[in-house]
Design a protein around this motif. Sequence first.
Motif, PDB file in Angstrom:
ATOM      1  N   ARG A 227      46.565  18.526  16.744  1.00  0.00           N
ATOM      2  CA  ARG A 227      45.597  19.282  15.957  1.00  0.00           C
ATOM      3  C   ARG A 227      46.209  20.575  15.451  1.00  0.00           C
ATOM      4  O   ARG A 227      47.023  21.178  16.121  1.00  0.00           O
ATOM      5  CB  ARG A 227      44.355  19.608  16.800  1.00  0.00           C
ATOM      6  CG  ARG A 227      43.517  18.411  17.196  1.00  0.00           C
ATOM      7  CD  ARG A 227      42.270  18.848  17.936  1.00  0.00           C
ATOM      8  NE  ARG A 227      41.409  17.721  18.283  1.00  0.00           N
ATOM      9  CZ  ARG A 227      40.244  17.857  18.908  1.00  0.00           C
ATOM     10  NH1 ARG A 227      39.825  19.062  19.271  1.00  0.00           N
ATOM     11  NH2 ARG A 227      39.516  16.786  19.174  1.00  0.00           N
ATOM     12  N   ARG A 228      45.774  20.965  14.256  1.00  0.00           N
ATOM     13  CA  ARG A 228      46.213  22.260  13.718  1.00  0.00           C
ATOM     14  C   ARG A 228      45.487  23.373  14.460  1.00  0.00           C
ATOM     15  O   ARG A 228      44.271  23.314  14.677  1.00  0.00           O
ATOM     16  CB  ARG A 228      45.918  22.345  12.223  1.00  0.00           C
ATOM     17  CG  ARG A 228      46.280  23.695  11.597  1.00  0.00           C
ATOM     18  CD  ARG A 228      46.140  23.637  10.089  1.00  0.00           C
ATOM     19  NE  ARG A 228      47.202  22.856   9.487  1.00  0.00           N
ATOM     20  CZ  ARG A 228      48.138  23.352   8.687  1.00  0.00           C
ATOM     21  NH1 ARG A 228      48.158  24.655   8.408  1.00  0.00           N
ATOM     22  NH2 ARG A 228      49.053  22.575   8.162  1.00  0.00           N
ATOM     23  N   SER A 229      46.244  24.392  14.828  1.00  0.00           N
ATOM     24  CA  SER A 229      45.688  25.547  15.526  1.00  0.00           C
ATOM     25  C   SER A 229      46.330  26.800  14.939  1.00  0.00           C
ATOM     26  O   SER A 229      47.261  26.703  14.126  1.00  0.00           O
ATOM     27  CB  SER A 229      45.984  25.447  17.019  1.00  0.00           C
ATOM     28  OG  SER A 229      47.369  25.645  17.277  1.00  0.00           O
ATOM     29  N   PRO A 230      45.878  27.988  15.322  1.00  0.00           N
ATOM     30  CA  PRO A 230      46.541  29.204  14.835  1.00  0.00           C
ATOM     31  C   PRO A 230      48.020  29.262  15.203  1.00  0.00           C
ATOM     32  O   PRO A 230      48.789  29.964  14.550  1.00  0.00           O
ATOM     33  CB  PRO A 230      45.756  30.325  15.519  1.00  0.00           C
ATOM     34  CG  PRO A 230      44.399  29.745  15.766  1.00  0.00           C
ATOM     35  CD  PRO A 230      44.647  28.304  16.086  1.00  0.00           C
ATOM     36  N   GLN A 231      48.436  28.516  16.221  1.00  0.00           N
ATOM     37  CA  GLN A 231      49.828  28.570  16.692  1.00  0.00           C
ATOM     38  C   GLN A 231      50.739  27.551  16.028  1.00  0.00           C
ATOM     39  O   GLN A 231      51.950  27.726  16.005  1.00  0.00           O
ATOM     40  CB  GLN A 231      49.886  28.366  18.207  1.00  0.00           C
ATOM     41  CG  GLN A 231      49.357  29.522  19.027  1.00  0.00           C
ATOM     42  CD  GLN A 231      47.841  29.590  19.031  1.00  0.00           C
ATOM     43  OE1 GLN A 231      47.177  28.551  19.077  1.00  0.00           O
ATOM     44  NE2 GLN A 231      47.297  30.798  18.972  1.00  0.00           N
ATOM     45  N   GLU A 234      49.521  20.406  12.713  1.00  0.00           N
ATOM     46  CA  GLU A 234      49.058  19.244  13.459  1.00  0.00           C
ATOM     47  C   GLU A 234      50.183  18.295  13.861  1.00  0.00           C
ATOM     48  O   GLU A 234      50.084  17.613  14.886  1.00  0.00           O
ATOM     49  CB  GLU A 234      47.990  18.485  12.663  1.00  0.00           C
ATOM     50  CG  GLU A 234      48.397  18.098  11.262  1.00  0.00           C
ATOM     51  CD  GLU A 234      48.057  19.154  10.230  1.00  0.00           C
ATOM     52  OE1 GLU A 234      47.760  18.767   9.087  1.00  0.00           O
ATOM     53  OE2 GLU A 234      48.100  20.360  10.561  1.00  0.00           O
TER      54      GLU A 234
END
Length: 436
Positions: A227-231, A234
């Motif tokens: 999943r795409r996250s702020p860090q 994906e």
Amino acid sequence: MILRQLLLPPLHSLTPPLLHPLCATALWANGGAASRRHLSTDGPAPQPVIGQESVEVLGHSYPRDDFTNVTSGILAKVGRNLHNQSHHPLWLIKERIKAHFYSAYIGRWGNPLFSVHDNLSPVVTVEQNFDSLLIPPDHPSRKRGDNYYLNRSTMLRAHTSAHQKELVRSGLDAFLLAGDVYRRDEIDASHYPVFHQMEGVRLFSNHELFSKVQDGEDLSLFEVGGRRSPQKQETHTLEAVKLLEFDLKRTLTRLVSQLFGGDLEVRWVDCYFPFTHPSFEMEVRFQGDWMEVLGCGVMEQELLNSAGAGNKLGWAFGLGLERLAMVLYSIPDIRLFWSQDERFLKQFRVTDVQQPVCFQPLSKYPPLLNDISFWLPESRESFTENDFYELVRSIGGDLVEKVSLVDEFTHPKKATREKETRQEGKKERKERVEER
């Protein structure tokens, strides 16, 4: 509308050399097959011509349409290539950056790891400038009022990243790119419609990124179902992104330390760019103030996939050469970079590109203020402030240092007529409703 323009003798200096930067940094631009036929701007360039049906620039003709807004004054800057003129202050900054990367990063066979590309044509396609960098179709950076279009499909690049995709597609894993970029902008001492950027890109395979990590052979650049996250993105593993981010920040910290010298306090600010994630702005503490130096980040994997490098991860950064030169050489006015006055140019003829230079003012004449008033068309939608700035530049050239809005005026009779018209309209609409 009343605007005030500030006229100054060429190469004036209003104040002692500034202690902080005034020039805006910008980040990046394009790549694509359409530009391969005119990648180089080496050699004498034909004079640009804006005709009734076409625009001729760098030996090529482009048909005009309703999007054409490039001016003869701007086209006259194409091919000047200040960043390639020996001992020009922008050339000095470029050479200092190039020398640092050449000496600090050596390839397997003893050659410099990073190649340098500083003569690519500024005429690019809209696909190169925006689409190849994943900039959405409705993004405000595409506006006609902010860019110089030759026609709907061709423009003067707004950032050097316009060549990023084509260089990656050619098989390059590490490169520096420098060039002139074009954006319609306001008129003051820190803004100019033509400025210069330099950017860097480095790609890593799985082995290159993890080779120095214990049990690195068990680690991977990519994951499925992430999943795409702020860090991270994906498709990337967190350990790959953190290692890439560390390498990026270490590389850039070494660069600015070499440019500014001594112990330098650095901080990183999270930000957003369409073509990198995560993205950062680098700030350094210089003479007591925090100063933004560059933008950078982990390249979007979709960009690498489209360029044929889907098995690699990469980072990229971009910086403004004028910003650095204004700070490091105490140059107070961005127009000075275009000067051909020997008094200006000779100050930068140094035997060593690393030699410090402090610009000395050339003129003591006071500035001249002029107030200009004019009527705007009733339909304000077709007018932007950049339109007026272009008109001023076409007449006053670089003698005009700054244009600022002083006052706005609406004739009282016109205002009364407009009010009565609106009231009549309401009355008419009411009567029509009652009749129904």
